[in-house]
Design an enzyme around this catalytic site. Structure first.
Site, PDB file in Angstrom:
ATOM      1  N   ASP A  39     -58.536   2.533 -25.860  1.00 54.92           N
ATOM      2  CA  ASP A  39     -58.310   3.194 -24.568  1.00 54.92           C
ATOM      3  C   ASP A  39     -58.212   4.710 -24.783  1.00 54.92           C
ATOM      4  OD1 ASP A  39     -57.085   2.118 -21.612  1.00 54.92           O
ATOM      5  OD2 ASP A  39     -56.729   4.228 -22.132  1.00 54.92           O
ATOM      6  N   ILE A  40     -58.817   5.455 -23.883  1.00 58.67           N
ATOM      7  CA  ILE A  40     -58.866   6.914 -24.016  1.00 58.67           C
ATOM      8  C   ILE A  40     -57.484   7.547 -23.796  1.00 58.67           C
ATOM      9  CG2 ILE A  40     -59.332   7.560 -21.600  1.00 58.67           C
ATOM     10  CD1 ILE A  40     -61.639   9.305 -22.694  1.00 58.67           C
ATOM     11  N   ASN A  97     -55.391  -5.887 -15.034  1.00 61.58           N
ATOM     12  CA  ASN A  97     -55.070  -5.429 -13.685  1.00 61.58           C
ATOM     13  C   ASN A  97     -56.189  -5.857 -12.749  1.00 61.58           C
ATOM     14  OD1 ASN A  97     -52.655  -4.030 -14.368  1.00 61.58           O
ATOM     15  ND2 ASN A  97     -53.886  -2.363 -15.212  1.00 61.58           N
ATOM     16  N   GLU A 105     -58.314   0.358 -11.882  1.00 61.10           N
ATOM     17  CA  GLU A 105     -59.011   1.602 -11.554  1.00 61.10           C
ATOM     18  C   GLU A 105     -60.481   1.579 -11.949  1.00 61.10           C
ATOM     19  OE1 GLU A 105     -56.708   4.914 -12.968  1.00 61.10           O
ATOM     20  OE2 GLU A 105     -55.344   4.693 -11.257  1.00 61.10           O
ATOM     21  N   VAL A 106     -60.818   0.874 -13.001  1.00 53.68           N
ATOM     22  CA  VAL A 106     -62.227   0.823 -13.426  1.00 53.68           C
ATOM     23  C   VAL A 106     -62.804  -0.532 -13.000  1.00 53.68           C
ATOM     24  CG1 VAL A 106     -63.816   0.904 -15.378  1.00 53.68           C
ATOM     25  CG2 VAL A 106     -61.775   2.346 -15.382  1.00 53.68           C
ATOM     26  N   HIS A 110     -61.702  -5.630 -17.525  1.00 55.25           N
ATOM     27  CA  HIS A 110     -61.220  -5.248 -18.852  1.00 55.25           C
ATOM     28  C   HIS A 110     -59.855  -5.855 -19.066  1.00 55.25           C
ATOM     29  CE1 HIS A 110     -60.358  -2.125 -15.889  1.00 55.25           C
ATOM     30  NE2 HIS A 110     -59.219  -1.887 -16.535  1.00 55.25           N
ATOM     31  N   HIS A 112     -56.531  -5.287 -21.251  1.00 55.06           N
ATOM     32  CA  HIS A 112     -55.793  -4.356 -22.095  1.00 55.06           C
ATOM     33  C   HIS A 112     -55.096  -5.173 -23.181  1.00 55.06           C
ATOM     34  CE1 HIS A 112     -55.724  -0.892 -19.115  1.00 55.06           C
ATOM     35  NE2 HIS A 112     -55.941  -1.903 -18.287  1.00 55.06           N
TER      36      HIS A 112
HETATM   37  P1  5GP Z   1     -57.081  -0.106 -15.224  1.00 55.22           P
HETATM   38  O1  5GP Z   1     -56.065   0.729 -14.519  1.00 55.22           O
HETATM   39  O2  5GP Z   1     -58.399  -0.144 -14.485  1.00 55.22           O
HETATM   40  O3  5GP Z   1     -56.561  -1.468 -15.583  1.00 55.22           O
HETATM   41  O4  5GP Z   1     -57.326   0.591 -16.623  1.00 55.22           O
HETATM   42  C1  5GP Z   1     -58.378   1.448 -16.900  1.00 55.22           C
HETATM   43  C2  5GP Z   1     -58.162   1.976 -18.297  1.00 55.22           C
HETATM   44  O5  5GP Z   1     -59.377   2.564 -18.733  1.00 55.22           O
HETATM   45  C3  5GP Z   1     -57.074   3.031 -18.409  1.00 55.22           C
HETATM   46  O6  5GP Z   1     -56.110   2.600 -19.365  1.00 55.22           O
HETATM   47  C4  5GP Z   1     -57.838   4.274 -18.863  1.00 55.22           C
HETATM   48  O7  5GP Z   1     -57.091   5.075 -19.766  1.00 55.22           O
HETATM   49  C5  5GP Z   1     -59.082   3.697 -19.494  1.00 55.22           C
HETATM   50  N1  5GP Z   1     -60.242   4.559 -19.421  1.00 55.22           N
HETATM   51  C6  5GP Z   1     -60.720   5.197 -18.320  1.00 55.22           C
HETATM   52  N2  5GP Z   1     -61.834   5.880 -18.608  1.00 55.22           N
HETATM   53  C7  5GP Z   1     -62.077   5.662 -19.924  1.00 55.22           C
HETATM   54  C8  5GP Z   1     -63.109   6.111 -20.797  1.00 55.22           C
HETATM   55  O8  5GP Z   1     -64.029   6.847 -20.436  1.00 55.22           O
HETATM   56  N3  5GP Z   1     -63.044   5.676 -22.089  1.00 55.22           N
HETATM   57  C9  5GP Z   1     -62.048   4.857 -22.534  1.00 55.22           C
HETATM   58  N4  5GP Z   1     -62.081   4.496 -23.829  1.00 55.22           N
HETATM   59  N5  5GP Z   1     -61.055   4.412 -21.723  1.00 55.22           N
HETATM   60  C10 5GP Z   1     -61.075   4.820 -20.436  1.00 55.22           C
END
Ligand code: 5GP
Length: 126
Positions: A39-40, A97, A105-106, A110, A112
């Site tokens: 994760d970034i 999530n 958010e994405v 995915h 985690h």
């Molecule tokens: P969500 O809130 O959708 O469950 O989590 C999205 C996750 O994707 C977050 O933890 C965020 O830090 C990670 N993320 C967003 N953009 C990128 C990216 O460009 N590269 C990587 N490696 N992680 C990302």
């Protein structure tokens, strides 16, 4: 911003771009069914994301539409990454999530994978 979980798959989402190799990632595992990368913006000592290769918006979408091979391949990949990282002992946490209340958010499924430290309570109650 949390995504609308009912939207169709968006090929321009950031994880689709990572899957196509259009933007870089710190890859830790890849096979026919899944890609895992760091994760970034890590929220724990170890914070790895595991995504299916197929175009699925969310856990809801994946569990409804993916075939048995895709589901088995993805679940095995998550377990393999956790084992490869030595997390089975003392343990780890998985999180997917989903939708607005989940805070996704994405818009590409995915999971985690958190570990490397005691992870505290499951949910912080407000
Ligand atoms: P969500 O809130 O959708 O469950 O989590 C999205 C996750 O994707 C977050 O933890 C965020 O830090 C990670 N993320 C967003 N953009 C990128 C990216 O460009 N590269 C990587 N490696 N992680 C990302």
């Amino acid at each position: 911003m949390p995504i609308d979980p009912t939207q169709p798959y968006d090929n321009a989402n950031i994880f689709a771009k990572i899957l196509r190799g259009e933007i870089p990632c710190n890859r830790v595992y890849e096979d026919e069914w899944a890609l895992a990368f760091e994760d970034i913006n890590p929220q724990a000592e170890i914070h790895t994301l595991v995504i299916p290769k197929g175009a699925y918006v969310s856990w809801d979408d994946f569990s409804a539409r993916a075939n048995a091979e895709e589901i088995a391949g993805f679940v095995r990949a998550v377990g393999m990454v956790a084992r490869d990282k030595g997390l089975v002992e003392p343990g780890y946490r998985l999180l997917a999530n989903t939708g607005v209340h989940g805070g996704q958010e994405v818009p590409h499924l995915h999971v985690h994978l958190f570990g490397g430290q005691p992870l505290g309570p499951m949910i912080l109650r407000r």
